[in-house]
Design a protein around this motif. Structure first.
Motif, PDB file in Angstrom:
ATOM      1  N   PHE A  54      27.256  38.600  41.223  1.00 42.82           N
ATOM      2  CA  PHE A  54      28.095  37.951  40.209  1.00 42.82           C
ATOM      3  C   PHE A  54      29.325  38.827  39.952  1.00 42.82           C
ATOM      4  CE2 PHE A  54      23.690  36.867  39.310  1.00 42.82           C
ATOM      5  CZ  PHE A  54      23.736  35.473  39.250  1.00 42.82           C
ATOM      6  N   ILE A  55      30.407  38.192  39.490  1.00 41.48           N
ATOM      7  CA  ILE A  55      31.565  38.944  39.007  1.00 41.48           C
ATOM      8  C   ILE A  55      31.651  38.745  37.507  1.00 41.48           C
ATOM      9  CG2 ILE A  55      34.072  39.197  39.065  1.00 41.48           C
ATOM     10  CD1 ILE A  55      34.066  38.001  41.851  1.00 41.48           C
ATOM     11  N   ASN A  56      31.696  39.842  36.764  1.00 43.18           N
ATOM     12  CA  ASN A  56      31.933  39.714  35.334  1.00 43.18           C
ATOM     13  C   ASN A  56      33.379  40.093  35.037  1.00 43.18           C
ATOM     14  OD1 ASN A  56      32.096  42.601  34.969  1.00 43.18           O
ATOM     15  ND2 ASN A  56      29.856  42.673  34.956  1.00 43.18           N
ATOM     16  N   LYS A  57      33.778  39.864  33.811  1.00 45.76           N
ATOM     17  CA  LYS A  57      35.178  40.073  33.446  1.00 45.76           C
ATOM     18  C   LYS A  57      35.580  41.539  33.577  1.00 45.76           C
ATOM     19  CE  LYS A  57      36.703  37.348  30.278  1.00 45.76           C
ATOM     20  NZ  LYS A  57      37.071  36.684  28.996  1.00 45.76           N
ATOM     21  N   ASP A 115      41.783  37.340  32.057  1.00 49.35           N
ATOM     22  CA  ASP A 115      41.322  36.341  31.080  1.00 49.35           C
ATOM     23  C   ASP A 115      41.701  34.935  31.531  1.00 49.35           C
ATOM     24  OD1 ASP A 115      40.239  38.268  29.484  1.00 49.35           O
ATOM     25  OD2 ASP A 115      41.899  38.327  28.048  1.00 49.35           O
ATOM     26  N   ASN A 116      42.914  34.788  32.032  1.00 46.02           N
ATOM     27  CA  ASN A 116      43.390  33.483  32.483  1.00 46.02           C
ATOM     28  C   ASN A 116      42.589  32.983  33.680  1.00 46.02           C
ATOM     29  OD1 ASN A 116      45.157  31.217  32.690  1.00 46.02           O
ATOM     30  ND2 ASN A 116      46.295  32.273  34.291  1.00 46.02           N
ATOM     31  N   PHE A 117      42.402  33.852  34.657  1.00 44.27           N
ATOM     32  CA  PHE A 117      41.656  33.466  35.857  1.00 44.27           C
ATOM     33  C   PHE A 117      40.176  33.244  35.553  1.00 44.27           C
ATOM     34  CE2 PHE A 117      44.308  34.931  39.752  1.00 44.27           C
ATOM     35  CZ  PHE A 117      45.298  34.041  39.391  1.00 44.27           C
ATOM     36  N   ASP A 157      34.902  30.530  35.511  1.00 45.19           N
ATOM     37  CA  ASP A 157      33.582  30.469  34.876  1.00 45.19           C
ATOM     38  C   ASP A 157      33.326  29.055  34.351  1.00 45.19           C
ATOM     39  OD1 ASP A 157      31.164  31.051  33.742  1.00 45.19           O
ATOM     40  OD2 ASP A 157      31.979  32.213  32.073  1.00 45.19           O
ATOM     41  N   LYS A 158      32.973  28.165  35.254  1.00 38.11           N
ATOM     42  CA  LYS A 158      32.841  26.739  34.919  1.00 38.11           C
ATOM     43  C   LYS A 158      31.793  26.476  33.848  1.00 38.11           C
ATOM     44  CE  LYS A 158      35.730  25.383  38.219  1.00 38.11           C
ATOM     45  NZ  LYS A 158      37.059  24.791  37.933  1.00 38.11           N
ATOM     46  N   ASN A 159      30.662  27.163  33.921  1.00 38.42           N
ATOM     47  CA  ASN A 159      29.581  26.892  32.955  1.00 38.42           C
ATOM     48  C   ASN A 159      29.605  27.825  31.748  1.00 38.42           C
ATOM     49  OD1 ASN A 159      28.748  29.267  34.097  1.00 38.42           O
ATOM     50  ND2 ASN A 159      26.805  28.471  34.908  1.00 38.42           N
ATOM     51  N   LYS A 160      30.640  28.656  31.670  1.00 32.05           N
ATOM     52  CA  LYS A 160      30.859  29.524  30.504  1.00 32.05           C
ATOM     53  C   LYS A 160      29.665  30.428  30.189  1.00 32.05           C
ATOM     54  CE  LYS A 160      34.711  27.306  30.170  1.00 32.05           C
ATOM     55  NZ  LYS A 160      35.921  27.924  30.783  1.00 32.05           N
ATOM     56  N   ASP A 161      29.069  30.986  31.247  1.00 31.14           N
ATOM     57  CA  ASP A 161      27.931  31.882  31.023  1.00 31.14           C
ATOM     58  C   ASP A 161      28.325  33.350  31.101  1.00 31.14           C
ATOM     59  OD1 ASP A 161      28.406  32.101  33.709  1.00 31.14           O
ATOM     60  OD2 ASP A 161      26.321  31.778  34.342  1.00 31.14           O
ATOM     61  N   GLY A 162      29.626  33.617  31.233  1.00 29.30           N
ATOM     62  CA  GLY A 162      30.107  34.989  31.207  1.00 29.30           C
ATOM     63  C   GLY A 162      30.144  35.693  32.549  1.00 29.30           C
ATOM     64  N   ALA A 212      37.047  27.567  42.451  1.00 26.06           N
ATOM     65  CA  ALA A 212      38.212  27.742  41.582  1.00 26.06           C
ATOM     66  C   ALA A 212      39.445  28.095  42.394  1.00 26.06           C
ATOM     67  CB  ALA A 212      37.926  28.818  40.537  1.00 26.06           C
ATOM     68  N   CYS A 213      39.300  28.969  43.380  1.00 30.15           N
ATOM     69  CA  CYS A 213      40.443  29.368  44.202  1.00 30.15           C
ATOM     70  C   CYS A 213      40.944  28.202  45.047  1.00 30.15           C
ATOM     71  CB  CYS A 213      40.062  30.539  45.110  1.00 30.15           C
ATOM     72  SG  CYS A 213      39.808  32.101  44.235  1.00 30.15           S
ATOM     73  N   GLN A 214      40.034  27.398  45.558  1.00 26.36           N
ATOM     74  CA  GLN A 214      40.431  26.265  46.386  1.00 26.36           C
ATOM     75  C   GLN A 214      41.076  25.153  45.561  1.00 26.36           C
ATOM     76  OE1 GLN A 214      36.696  25.419  48.393  1.00 26.36           O
ATOM     77  NE2 GLN A 214      37.310  26.589  50.199  1.00 26.36           N
ATOM     78  N   GLU A 215      40.696  25.052  44.304  1.00 24.30           N
ATOM     79  CA  GLU A 215      41.230  23.994  43.445  1.00 24.30           C
ATOM     80  C   GLU A 215      42.586  24.345  42.833  1.00 24.30           C
ATOM     81  OE1 GLU A 215      37.186  21.815  41.703  1.00 24.30           O
ATOM     82  OE2 GLU A 215      38.230  23.311  40.502  1.00 24.30           O
TER      83      GLU A 215
END
Length: 215
Positions: free
Chosen positions: A140-143, A175-177, A182-187, A197-200
């Motif tokens: 996983f990548i966290n902030k 923060d912007n990226f 983080d589509k499901n907002k789980d951090g 996200a990158c492809q979209e």
């Protein structure tokens, strides 16, 4: 390894091996570490055998022992960014190339990673970038991890490249990226969230490609 990447890719485009295949194979026995056979590496990468021969000569010139440790890697990389501090980014990049996690990069490790960055599919490049950002290798990548990498890139590019940057710019960038990823907002951001996200998002893809250029 910025010097190696830049120099070797130029050599791959411009030079042809001057020795025959037998001499090239013999040459590869003259260092402390002998890489895998060229046929095997050719099958594992998107490089031809001749390109691998040229890449190996360049790698051996920079790393006569056949392997490179982190301090040598940092020294080589820093030469390409004299106006900034490349040490932190080089540390993270070294870890991404050190797929065996043994504190050294062999020619095989280097050329397989280079093949992905130069000639991989979009998906493969994004996967490689994800693993670079996943500092603790937990999947996983966290902030905090993303902020560390982005800050390291800004530090490396230096004040002459980004004279108007303030201390909180990397955090704002992340923060912007991160909000988009983080589509499901789980951090945390998973590989699939990162790739999607990158492809979209065209702007996000361009940013990732910009970061890729300093790898």
């Amino acid at each position: 390894m910025g010097a190696v990447v830049g120099t070797l890719t130029m050599q791959t485009r411009q030079r042809q091996p001057s020795r025959d295949n037998i001499d090239d194979e013999l040459e590869m026995t003259m260092v402390s570490h002998r890489p895998e056979g060229l046929e095997q590496l050719e099958a594992q990468t998107n490089f031809t055998k001749q390109e691998l021969q040229v890449l190996y000569r360049g790698f051996k010139n920079e790393c006569p022992s056949g392997v490179v440790n982190e301090e040598t890697f940092k020294h080589i990389y820093a030469q390409f960014f004299p106006h900034g501090d490349a040490s932190t980014y080089a540390h993270y990049l070294f870890n991404a190339f050190d797929t065996r996690n043994n504190g050294s990069i062999k020619f095989e490790d280097f050329v397989i990673g280079l093949s992905t960055l130069l000639r991989g599919t979009v998906r493969e490049k994004l996967e490689w970038t994800f693993h670079l950002y996943d500092i603790n290798k937990d999947g996983f990548i966290n902030k905090e991890e993303m902020t560390e990498i982005v800050r390291a890139i800004y530090d490396m590019m230096g004040k002459y490249t980004y004279p108007a940057l303030k201390g909180d710019v990397p955090k704002q960038h992340v923060d912007n990226f991160f909000e988009k990823m983080d589509k499901n907002k789980d951090g945390v951001v998973t590989l699939e969230e990162f790739v999607l996200a990158c492809q979209e998002d065209e702007n996000m893809m361009r940013s990732m490609q910009l970061f890729e250029n300093v790898m």
